[in-house]
Scaffold this active site. Structure first.
Site, short mmCIF file in Angstrom:
data_model
loop_
_atom_site.label_atom_id
_atom_site.label_comp_id
_atom_site.label_asym_id
_atom_site.label_seq_id
_atom_site.Cartn_x
_atom_site.Cartn_y
_atom_site.Cartn_z
N SER A 142 0.85 -1.19 0.00
CA SER A 142 0.00 0.00 0.00
C SER A 142 0.89 1.23 0.00
O SER A 142 1.97 1.23 0.60
CB SER A 142 -0.89 0.01 1.24
N TYR A 157 -2.42 -0.98 10.03
CA TYR A 157 -2.53 -1.42 8.63
C TYR A 157 -1.27 -1.07 7.85
O TYR A 157 -0.66 -1.93 7.19
CB TYR A 157 -3.75 -0.77 7.98
#
Length: 252
Positions: A142, A157
């Site tokens: 990401s 995350y």
């Protein structure tokens, strides 16, 4: 025929990756967790284009189920593709979760760790005996791991995706003896079912978010899926150990 295993391919980036890989001539074993209908839709799209695909259930957060999944993949390879190995692994399956550091619970932390780091780590280990020499792996990370995209609430995350970036580099080193290439791909905000289908439920957030992208829009699944397909194919044969941001340059 090359064969790919694509996890989390019932929608979004995983679905796109499965379809794009199939368009390049590979058979696909794809996985789903709760969205069985989405997986069937992916299989149908691949078959309608002349390809071959098999859908298998996988809970990426439950390592206890990985030995049975290994056997299911081996069965699908033998019965559908007449192979005893596969060539391409796309570790896409995962889920989102957000909480400010001061509010995060240990239960939420452990769930994210199991799904985003422990799961892909041990799934790769489990499938490695079935992965052919000179194969390829792509792990989904990401752009939240990058300094210019810090977003409050995504500390766990992003940190776990950062762990996958480092893991991918170590995989590239360790697996290079077998000629296996390993890269990771870092999407930005992309129109998927991510974060409980946030974009579909809150379309009003999209215009302002799009302004943060150099190319003036949020990502679409195919923006990422085509890059994944390239990286695991012959075109990516000289690329390994890289984390490639595929985000239309969000926050440039």
């Amino acid at each position: 025929m090359k064969v790919a295993v694509v996890t989390g391919a019932s929608s979004g980036i995983g679905q796109s990756a499965a379809v794009q890989v199939a368009k390049r001539g590979a058979g696909v074993i794809l996985t789903y967790s709760s969205n069985e209908q989405g997986a069937k839709d992916t299989v149908r799209e691949i078959e309608q284009a002349g390809g071959t695909a098999v859908a298998l259930h996988l809970d990426i957060g439950d390592t206890a189920g990985f030995p049975a999944f290994h056997d299911a993949v081996a069965d699908a390879l033998r019965e559908t593709f007449h192979r005893d190995s596969f060539d391409q692994l796309v570790n896409n399956a995962g889920f989102a979760g957000m909480a400010l550091i001061e509010q995060a619970t240990e239960q939420e932390f452990d769930k994210l760790t199991d799904g985003l780091f422990k799961g892909p780590f041990f799934l790769t280990q489990t499938l490695l005996p079935l992965l052919a020499d000179r194969g390829a792996i792509v792990n989904l990370t990401s752009n939240s791991t990058l300094p210019h995209v810090t977003a409050p609430g995504y500390s766990v995350y992003a940190a776990l995706k950062g762990a996958i970036v480092v893991l991918s580099r170590y995989m590239a080193k360790e697996f290079s003896a077998r000629g296996i290439r390993v890269n990771s791909v870092a999407p930005g905000a992309t129109r998927t079912r991510f974060a409980d289908d946030a974009f579909a439920k809150n379309p009003e957030i999209i215009p302002d978010l799009a302004k943060t992208f150099a190319l003036g829009r949020i990502g679409e699944p195919d923006d990422i899926g085509m890059v994944i397909a390239m990286l695991v194919s012959e075109e990516g044969r000289w690329i390994t150990g890289q984390d490639i941001e595929v985000s239309g340059d969000q926050n440039l």
